[in-house]
Design an enzyme around this catalytic site. Structure first.
Site, PDB file in Angstrom:
ATOM      1  CG  ASP A 170     -24.429  47.769 -32.952  1.00 42.46           C
ATOM      2  OD1 ASP A 170     -23.538  48.632 -33.035  1.00 42.46           O
ATOM      3  OD2 ASP A 170     -24.338  46.773 -32.214  1.00 42.46           O
ATOM      4  NE  ARG A 181      -6.138  50.806 -30.419  1.00 44.85           N
ATOM      5  CZ  ARG A 181      -7.029  51.140 -29.486  1.00 44.85           C
ATOM      6  NH1 ARG A 181      -8.111  50.397 -29.306  1.00 44.85           N
ATOM      7  NH2 ARG A 181      -6.866  52.202 -28.728  1.00 44.85           N
ATOM      8  CE  LYS A 182     -10.256  57.019 -31.923  1.00 39.38           C
ATOM      9  NZ  LYS A 182     -10.266  58.493 -31.711  1.00 39.38           N
TER      10      LYS A 182
END
Length: 204
Positions: A122, A167-168
């Site tokens: 992550d 925005r992705k």
């Protein structure tokens, strides 16, 4: 133009690190994240970085141009996803982080906790996403665990942006030992919030 004071030389790799770690890019530069935002309370910088947890971690970006992209994104300037003419260019555009893991981050004795593997993925995937849109949040993280990761050990986490849609940001990542042994692979989706992160915090 990028503020050159925010670009610093890559750190020296310990002389006793494996050859594949010492062979990582050593003449590039990277963004000093401590100058981009307050890292107080950061999971890696403030909590897990210790002699029994994550003992060291080194960020690498293959080119200064990539580091400048991150700087622009953090400053709110528009960027576009990198384009890859061939696999070598993609490799150079990856964010790569070498972690030295201690013995205090296990699930089963001697085996790194799967949640810690997810945390590393992550973190590195987020750094790759930030280079496109600046501060963003993990929306989805799918991990395939291939092999137990024993500790203590050095491990390499690599991530690159597969594509961006507004925005992705879609990111692919892999955890390996730098010599071709794969421990996990992941696909992640990050989304840049409509409201800047600092404003979201202040609204609480």
């Amino acid at each position: 133009m990028t503020d050159q004071t925010d670009l610093v030389e890559l750190p020296a790799i310990p002389s006793d690190a494996p050859e594949w770690v010492r062979a990582l890019p050593s003449n590039g530069r990277f963004v000093d994240r401590t100058k981009l935002y307050d890292i107080t309370g950061h999971l890696l910088f403030d909590s897990l970085l210790n002699s029994n947890g994550i003992q060291h971690f080194f960020y690498f970006m293959g080119t200064e141009k990539q580091a400048e992209r991150v700087q622009k994104a953090f400053n709110g300037l528009s960027t576009s996803p990198p384009t890859y003419d061939d696999p070598m260019h993609q490799e150079k555009s990856e964010v790569q982080v070498a972690f030295l893991l201690g013995q205090g981050i296990c699930g089963h004795k001697g085996i790194v906790h799967g949640g810690l593997t997810a945390t590393m993925i992550d973190e590195v995937s987020g750094a790759a996403a930030f280079s496109c849109v600046g501060p963003c949040f993990t929306a989805n993280l799918n991990i395939d665990y291939a092999k137990p990761l024993l500790t203590p050990t050095w491990v390499l986490v690599r991530a690159h942006v597969e594509r961006q849609e507004g925005r992705k940001v879609y990111v692919h990542a892999v955890v390996e030992n730098g010599e071709g042994q794969i421990y996990a692979k992941a696909v992640a989706l990050f989304i840049k919030p409509k409201i800047p992160v600092q404003e979201l915090i202040q609204q609480q």
